[in-house]
Design an enzyme around this catalytic site. Structure first.
Site, PDB file in Angstrom:
ATOM      1  N   GLU A  36       0.990  -0.840   0.214  1.00  0.00           N
ATOM      2  CA  GLU A  36       0.048   0.079   0.454  1.00  0.00           C
ATOM      3  C   GLU A  36       1.077   1.180   0.176  1.00  0.00           C
ATOM      4  O   GLU A  36       0.642   2.273  -0.674  1.00  0.00           O
ATOM      5  CB  GLU A  36      -0.723   0.108   1.105  1.00  0.00           C
ATOM      6  CG  GLU A  36      -1.746  -0.943   0.735  1.00  0.00           C
ATOM      7  CD  GLU A  36      -3.092  -0.866  -0.239  1.00  0.00           C
ATOM      8  OE1 GLU A  36      -2.967   0.124  -0.740  1.00  0.00           O
ATOM      9  OE2 GLU A  36      -3.607  -1.775  -0.824  1.00  0.00           O
ATOM     10  N   CYS A 198     -17.737   0.859 -19.734  1.00  0.00           N
ATOM     11  CA  CYS A 198     -18.960   0.908 -19.559  1.00  0.00           C
ATOM     12  C   CYS A 198     -19.694  -0.240 -19.317  1.00  0.00           C
ATOM     13  O   CYS A 198     -19.896  -0.349 -18.661  1.00  0.00           O
ATOM     14  CB  CYS A 198     -19.609   2.532 -19.213  1.00  0.00           C
ATOM     15  SG  CYS A 198     -18.986   4.344 -18.803  1.00  0.00           S
TER      16      CYS A 198
END
Length: 346
Positions: A36, A198
DNA sequence: CAAACGTGGAA
DNA sequence: TTTCCAAGTTT
């Protein structure tokens, strides 16, 4: 329908998300944490080789805590944002001292560690333990700004606050790790900044930005500002034995604690500069090709100059060293310095 | 809140 | 070539 968003993300993550990233196998708290931090403002493809080397050398918190700052920085060399390495190392030592060597399973305790903010703390909790903590990185920001058609630039506190609340509100009760990973996978591979896919998006059904016809209108872009250009001269001082002089940079500012080449202003006479600042004579050998380096806030134009140093010139203690050949591999060098040295074969 | 802090890849 | 910007945090 509350929960439909998370349910679709979780289902998609299991089917089409990423499951073979190095920090996912095995997925320990330490490895999640290191990944991270490396991934802050940095793409996964860039991080992968660094993560592999880093965790092979320091496989757990105590190992990292026992390392020297110098070698940790060297392992970070080329990854950028070097404060992250210093913070990571400092946090490892603190975890050993105050938490018995194990990462705390607690949001406040995590965020109190250097280099861990609210989002990284949330990611560690969610990915490593499945704790219901939200994250808000670039991916999630974009995903939520589009899904809810959130107006305004997320750099503004009010907009960020709204996004955090939305992130909190979507958190599922279970499968938090898959959900969190799914958000990042979606943002990285489907809901991309420029041309979102999309048609392949599992949450397109409720996306308000898409319904309005232009998903890319969200989130609003940051206000523009031009990037100033600075120039500097870097001196490659080469000795008879092929060694080159490096100087350690100060602990604050650009490239903190890294080794770099001596710099002088482009207008200075480099030979005189050497006598005055280093105390030995050098002869100009060649002007090397200009290196342009783009920082986030300014662009640096580096004019490297190759100089020959007669004899084995000695210099002051500590902050300066003569290096050559393989040695430079183990040093923390900024990317452009690595490029210049590589060019002359040092 | 604005600014500082790296680097590389893509459009 | 220029611009954007990526799994942000700190001061």
């Amino acid at each position: 329908m509350r929960g439909a968003f998370a349910a679709a993300v979780i289902d998609w993550q299991r089917r089409a998300g990423r499951h073979d990233l190095p920090w996912q196998r095995p997925r320990t708290p330490y490895r999640v944490w290191v990944s991270e931090v490396m991934l802050q403002q940095t793409r996964a493809e860039t991080v992968i080789p660094y993560f592999a080397r880093f965790t092979a050398r320091w496989p757990d918190v105590p190992a990292l805590a026992a390392a020297g700052r110098e070698e940790v920085l060297a392992a970070w060399s080329g990854l950028g944002y070097y404060r992250r390495a210093i913070h990571l190392h400092e946090a490892a030592r603190r975890i050993v001292e105050r938490h018995g060597g194990a990462l705390p399973r607690d949001l406040e305790a995590l965020a109190a560690l250097p280099g861990i903010g609210r989002s990284t703390a949330g990611a560690i909790l969610a990915l490593a333990w499945g704790e219901p903590a939200p994250i808000l990185d670039g991916n999630v920001r974009r995903l939520l700004a589009r899904w809810h058609a959130v107006e305004g630039w997320p750099g503004r506190a009010a907009v960020a606050c709204r996004l955090w609340a939305l992130a909190e509100g979507h958190l599922p009760r279970r499968d938090v790790a898959a959900y969190t990973q799914g958000l990042m996978d979606l943002g990285a591979t489907v809901c991309t900044p420029r041309r979102p896919a999309c048609a392949a998006c599992p949450v397109a059904f409720g996306c308000e930005a898409r319904r309005r016809g232009d998903p890319c209108a969200y989130p609003a872009p940051a206000p523009r500002r031009r990037r100033p250009r600075r120039r500097t001269r870097m001196l490659v001082l080469r000795r008879g034995d092929g060694r080159v002089l490096l100087a350690r940079r100060p602990p604050a500012g650009v490239w903190p604690g890294l080794w770099s080449l001596p710099e002088c202003a482009p207008g200075d006479d480099p030979e005189a500069w050497c006598r005055v600042h280093l105390g030995f004579a050098a002869r100009t050998e060649a002007v090397l090709p200009t290196v342009r380096h783009a920082f986030t806030h300014f662009e640096l134009e580096i004019e490297p100059l190759l100089l020959t140093v007669e004899g084995a010139a000695a210099v002051g203690e500590g902050q300066v060293c003569w290096v050559g050949g393989e040695e430079t591999q183990g040093l923390a060098l900024p990317a452009p310095v690595r490029a210049i040295l590589g060019r002359i074969g040092a």
